[in-house]
Write an enzyme that holds these catalytic residues in place. Structure first.
Site, PDB file in Angstrom:
ATOM      1  N   SER A   1      16.481  -1.957  44.486  1.00  0.00           N
ATOM      2  CA  SER A   1      15.087  -2.375  44.562  1.00  0.00           C
ATOM      3  C   SER A   1      14.759  -3.340  43.416  1.00  0.00           C
ATOM      4  O   SER A   1      15.329  -4.426  43.358  1.00  0.00           O
ATOM      5  CB  SER A   1      14.187  -1.130  44.552  1.00  0.00           C
TER       6      SER A   1
ATOM      7  N   GLU B   1      13.915   1.071  56.392  1.00  0.00           N
ATOM      8  CA  GLU B   1      13.406   1.091  55.021  1.00  0.00           C
ATOM      9  C   GLU B   1      12.280   0.107  54.795  1.00  0.00           C
ATOM     10  O   GLU B   1      11.820  -0.581  55.709  1.00  0.00           O
ATOM     11  CB  GLU B   1      14.554   0.841  54.057  1.00  0.00           C
TER      12      GLU B   1
ATOM     13  N   HIS C   1      14.762   3.437  52.016  1.00  0.00           N
ATOM     14  CA  HIS C   1      14.921   2.606  50.823  1.00  0.00           C
ATOM     15  C   HIS C   1      15.985   3.191  49.889  1.00  0.00           C
ATOM     16  O   HIS C   1      16.720   2.451  49.247  1.00  0.00           O
ATOM     17  CB  HIS C   1      13.571   2.501  50.110  1.00  0.00           C
TER      18      HIS C   1
END
Length: 302
Positions: free
Chosen positions: A112, A249, A276
């Site tokens: 991320s 996600e 995610h």
């Protein structure tokens, strides 16, 4: 680099918590957590999982400045916030950590927000890398926000989706119903498996850091990530690059597919039933993809 925990003293005087798993190896993996303001915790099993795949990898990870195990500056001081809550600071921190750990010609993996740092690092410091792994991060925020709208319409009733948008328009972040809907989306697109290991008695998120870059939650962006857009730069990433995304996600797969076509030496893999945090949601597939990539780069077959 010996395995175990080490406190790194940065040149600025702050201290970072770091940890290394595994005996010394020719394969070094430095891992960058997300958030921003998250912690290292989902990296803790990477050495063991890669060992199951037949690879001896020394895995290094740390908590970034402001995060739970590392020093937490007083970000209420405008001068401190201006100096340390920047892309440039966190990018420079990665390079300083690399130097203080004494590793080179290594693999960098970022989840991320950590994936954003991985892209920036590959662009600026690519000569130090064997390869880059971008886990669940895209190269711009506009396509991400478009995907958030689609997620709401997919997971929520029209009434609830509109309620969320109204709350966000009015800055009503603490509304109980709004936060309940955020949790519905979290369970569908972030942590689908909801294992006990990700739960804490107290919140470990570095809220000032998260708010400064992201905002209130994963499904809205009001902070500095609104500026995130390096679509015109990623073609300059030259190292072997793995793009790994969950199939269900928060990040748009269409963007990942475009990135795989743009980054010259790249491969896109997706994790079925993964959100995610697909390294948790579907670990066997995630780690097979990662091990295959590492094995192919090491053997010159990537």
């Amino acid at each position: 680099m010996k395995q175990g925990t080490k406190i790194l003293t940065l040149n600025n005087g702050y201290h970072l918590w770091s940890h290394t798993d595994g005996e010394d190896s020719q394969i070094h993996l430095l891992a960058l957590h997300g958030g921003p303001g998250g912690t290292h915790e989902y990296w803790e099993n990477f050495h063991d999982e890669l060992k199951k795949q037949g690879l001896n990898v020394q895995v290094h990870y740390y908590d970034q400045l402001g995060s739970w195990y590392s020093d937490q500056p007083d970000y209420s001081d405008p001068k401190i916030a201006a100096k340390y809550l920047t892309y440039d600071y966190f990018l420079g921190e990665v390079e300083e950590v690399r130097q203080k750990l004494g590793i080179d010609h290594f693999y960098l993996i970022g989840q991320s927000w950590g994936g954003a740092l991985t892209m920036l690092y590959a662009l600026k410091y690519g000569s130090h890398l064997k390869g880059a792994i971008i886990s669940s991060m895209v190269d711009n925020i506009d396509e991400y926000l478009e995907h958030q709208d689609a997620i709401r319409d997919e997971a929520l009733s029209p009434k609830d989706a509109q309620f969320m948008r109204d709350c966000e328009k009015n800055g009503d972040w603490h509304n109980d119903r709004y936060q309940e809907l955020v949790e519905v989306l979290n369970e569908g697109y972030v942590d689908r498996k909801q294992p006990p290991a990700i739960s804490h008695l107290v919140d470990t998120m570095a809220v000032p850091v998260y708010n400064a870059f992201q905002g209130d939650n994963e499904f809205v962006v009001t902070g500095k990530l609104k500026e995130w857009d390096i679509r015109d730069q990623i073609h300059k990433i030259k190292v072997p690059t793995l793009l790994t995304f969950g199939e269900h996600e928060t990040m748009p797969l269409k963007s990942a597919q475009r990135m795989a076509q743009t980054i010259p030496n790249s491969r896109l893999v997706t994790t079925p039933n993964g959100g995610h945090h697909h390294m948790i949601d579907n670990a066997p597939v995630y780690f097979k993809h990662l091990a295959d990539y590492l094995r192919d780069v090491e053997s010159g077959k990537f």
